[in-house]
Design an enzyme around this catalytic site. Structure first.
Site, mmCIF file in Angstrom:
data_model
loop_
_atom_site.group_PDB
_atom_site.id
_atom_site.type_symbol
_atom_site.label_atom_id
_atom_site.label_comp_id
_atom_site.label_asym_id
_atom_site.label_seq_id
_atom_site.Cartn_x
_atom_site.Cartn_y
_atom_site.Cartn_z
ATOM 1 N N TRP A 115 6.747 3.103 -6.923
ATOM 2 C CA TRP A 115 7.523 4.208 -6.072
ATOM 3 C C TRP A 115 9.075 3.203 -6.295
ATOM 4 O O TRP A 115 9.579 4.007 -6.674
ATOM 5 C CB TRP A 115 7.112 2.916 -4.574
ATOM 6 C CG TRP A 115 6.238 4.188 -3.618
ATOM 7 C CD1 TRP A 115 5.458 3.145 -3.058
ATOM 8 C CD2 TRP A 115 6.304 5.190 -3.627
ATOM 9 N NE1 TRP A 115 4.637 4.036 -2.342
ATOM 10 C CE2 TRP A 115 4.892 5.312 -3.161
ATOM 11 C CE3 TRP A 115 7.143 6.256 -4.053
ATOM 12 C CZ2 TRP A 115 4.196 6.666 -2.251
ATOM 13 C CZ3 TRP A 115 6.691 7.946 -3.494
ATOM 14 C CH2 TRP A 115 4.914 7.091 -2.464
ATOM 15 N N ASP A 117 13.845 -1.842 -0.809
ATOM 16 C CA ASP A 117 12.670 -0.258 -0.628
ATOM 17 C C ASP A 117 11.982 -1.017 0.138
ATOM 18 O O ASP A 117 10.943 -2.039 -0.340
ATOM 19 C CB ASP A 117 12.155 0.900 -1.723
ATOM 20 C CG ASP A 117 11.282 1.472 -1.431
ATOM 21 O OD1 ASP A 117 10.848 1.128 0.551
ATOM 22 O OD2 ASP A 117 10.594 2.605 -2.444
ATOM 23 N N LYS A 159 5.280 4.137 8.075
ATOM 24 C CA LYS A 159 4.784 2.942 8.089
ATOM 25 C C LYS A 159 4.278 1.486 9.059
ATOM 26 O O LYS A 159 3.715 1.858 9.424
ATOM 27 C CB LYS A 159 4.181 2.487 6.775
ATOM 28 C CG LYS A 159 3.898 3.376 5.762
ATOM 29 C CD LYS A 159 4.821 4.145 3.672
ATOM 30 C CE LYS A 159 3.867 4.375 3.271
ATOM 31 N NZ LYS A 159 4.840 4.583 2.555
HETATM 32 C C1 LIG Z 1 5.456 5.775 0.859
HETATM 33 C C2 LIG Z 1 6.367 4.599 0.197
HETATM 34 C C3 LIG Z 1 7.617 5.559 -0.433
HETATM 35 C C4 LIG Z 1 7.626 7.182 -0.390
HETATM 36 O O1 LIG Z 1 8.264 6.864 0.973
HETATM 37 P P1 LIG Z 1 8.231 8.709 1.413
HETATM 38 O O2 LIG Z 1 9.107 8.499 3.207
HETATM 39 O O3 LIG Z 1 7.822 10.525 1.305
HETATM 40 O O4 LIG Z 1 9.525 9.478 0.548
HETATM 41 C C5 LIG Z 1 8.534 5.265 -1.444
HETATM 42 N N1 LIG Z 1 8.712 3.531 -1.224
HETATM 43 C C6 LIG Z 1 7.259 2.770 -0.846
HETATM 44 C C7 LIG Z 1 7.255 0.934 -0.850
HETATM 45 C C8 LIG Z 1 6.701 3.673 -0.244
HETATM 46 O O5 LIG Z 1 5.716 3.049 0.713
#
Ligand SMILES: *Cc1c(COP(=O)(O)O)cnc(C)c1O
Length: 359
Positions: free
Chosen positions: A100, A171, A195
Site C-alpha cells: 500500500w 494512511d 476495516k
Molecule cells: C485496504 C487498504 C488500502 C486500500 O483501500 P481502498 O479503500 O481499497 O482504496 C490502502 N491502504 C491500506 C493500509 C489498506 O489496508
C-alpha cells in the site's frame, strides 16, 4: 458459529448490523430508510454531524482539524495528498513499508518529486524500519507513512520524530481507532472505512485546515480538500449509507468506553494469537516481533500443503477469511475492533487442536 477474519471489507459489530437491519426500511418513523433521503435533508445532516462529532470525541481532535467523508477509498488519497500538498518544486518523503505504501509512492511520483527515505522491500516488508536512522528533509512538503501494513502484518509502535515544519501524513486504513494515540500530531490522516469504521464506499480524512490551503490552482474542485471542507462533505452526493454506518460504528466505540478500552481488548487479542504462535516451531509468525501488528496476524506453517489443509479445515470449522494476501500466501487473521476476544480465543483453540493433530 462463524467468525469472520476477512481483511476488508471486514466484520462490523453485530449490534450495529442488527440496528441497521431493524431501521433499514423505516428510519426514525419517517416511513422510509435513511438511504432513501437527500444528502441535504435535516435527517441525514444530523447523521453526518453525529459521525463527525463521534470522531472528534474519540480522537480528541483539535478544532483546527476538519473531518471529511470522501469517496474513492484510500487509493484516491494516494493521489489527492500529493495533488493538494506537494506543490511544485517541493519534495515529499515517503516510507515504503508494504504494497500500500508502494502504491502511494507511485501515485505521488506522477505529481512531483518523491524521496523514499526508508523501507523494507528487500527484506519482504517484515519490519518497520527504525526511524532514528532516517535522513529526513527539513524542507519536505510532508512525510508519508502507513501506520499498519495490512498485507505484511506490521505496525508502527512508535511514531517518527520529525521537524515541526514537516507535516506527518498517515494512511491509517487498517488500524484507525484501534488504539489510543495522539491524533493531533498528524497533519493529515486518511482511512478507507472498510476495516475499522464501517462499510466500503466512504473514506475518513482528518486534515489540519491550514494544510488544505496549499492546493495549487490547477487542481479540479472535486479533488481539493478545501472544496470538501467548505462543502461539509456534501459538495456532491456522498456515500450516505457509508456515513450512516460510520455514525453507528463510532456510537458503538463510545459505548465500549472509547479508544483506551478498545486498545486493551485489541492487546489481549494480539497476545492470545502471538503467544500461541511463539510457543513452538509449528506456527511461524512472519513479522519481526518488534513490528507485529495488532490488527493483522500473519503466520505460516511448515509447507504449503499443510497450509492448504489448515485453510480448508479452519473454514469448515467456521473461521472465515484466514487466507493470506495473494501476494504473500500463508495465513492472516485480521482482528479489527469488531472481532470479539471470544472469536480470537476460539481460533486459538482451533489452532492448538490443529497442531496437536499435525505436529
Ligand atoms: C485496504 C487498504 C488500502 C486500500 O483501500 P481502498 O479503500 O481499497 O482504496 C490502502 N491502504 C491500506 C493500509 C489498506 O489496508
Amino acid at each position: 458459529m462463524t467468525y469472520n477474519f476477512n481483511p476488508g471489507p471486514a466484520m462490523l459489530p453485530p449490534e450495529v448490523m442488527q440496528q441497521a437491519q431493524s431501521e433499514f426500511c423505516d428510519y426514525n418513523d419517517l416511513g422510509c430508510g435513511i438511504v432513501e433521503l437527500s444528502h441535504r435533508s435535516g435527517e441525514f445532516d444530523a447523521v453526518r454531524e453525529r459521525a463527525e462529532q463521534n470522531i472528534r470525541e474519540l480522537a480528541s481532535l483539535a478544532d483546527n482539524t476538519a473531518v471529511l467523508f470522501l469517496q474513492g477509498g484510500a487509493s484516491l488519497q494516494f493521489a489527492m495528498v500529493p495533488m493538494n500538498l506537494l506543490t511544485s518544486g517541493a519534495t515529499a518523503d515517503y516510507v515504503d513499508t508494504g504494497p500500500w505504501s508502494s502504491k502511494a509512492i507511485k501515485e505521488a511520483g506522477l505529481i512531483g518529486h518523491v524521496r523514499v527515505i526508508a523501507g523494507g522491500k528487500e527484506t519482504g516488508y517484515t519490519a518497520i524500519p527504525d526511524s532514528a536512522a532516517w535522513e529526513l528533509d527539513d524542507a519536505a512538503a510532508y512525510l508519508h507513512i502507513t501506520s499498519n501494513n495490512t498485507i505484511a502484518g506490521t505496525q508502527y509502535s512508535v511514531w517518527p520524530s520529525i521537524p515541526d515544519a514537516v507535516p506527518l501524513i498517515c494512511d491509517m486504513s487498517s488500524d484507525i481507532f484501534s488504539r489510543d494515540i495522539d491524533f493531533n500530531r498528524f497533519g493529515l490522516i486518511y482511512a478507507g472505512a472498510q476495516k475499522n469504521l464501517g462499510p466500503s464506499g466512504v473514506t475518513v480524512v482528518l486534515i489540519r485546515k491550514e494544510l488544505a490551503d496549499r492546493v495549487p490552482d490547477s487542481v479540479p474542485g472535486i479533488l481539493r480538500y478545501t472544496t470538501h471542507i467548505e462543502g461539509k462533505s456534501v459538495y456532491n452526493t456522498p456515500s450516505t449509507f457509508g456515513i450512516y454506518m460510520v455514525a453507528m460504528v463510532t456510537d458503538w466505540m463510545k459505548r465500549q468506553g472509547g479508544l483506551g478500552a478498545i486498545e486493551r481488548i485489541n492487546d489481549q487479542k494480539k497476545k492470545t494469537l502471538y503467544d500461541l504462535i511463539d510457543a513452538d516451531d509449528f506456527y511461524r509468525g512472519t513479522a519481526d516481533p518488534g513490528s507485529r501488528s495488532k490488527m493483522n496476524v500473519c503466520f505460516r506453517l511448515a509447507d504449503e500443503e499443510l497450509e492448504k489443509i489448515f485453510l480448508a479445515e479452519s473454514a469448515a470449522a467456521g473461521f472465515m477469511g484466514l487466507k493470506g494476501h495473494r501476494s504473500v500466501g500463508g495465513m492472516r487473521a485480521s482482528i479489527y475492533n469488531a472481532m470479539p476476544l471470544d472469536g480470537v480465543v476460539s481460533l486459538a483453540d482451533f489452532m492448538r487442536e490443529f497442531r496437536r493433530r499435525n505436529g
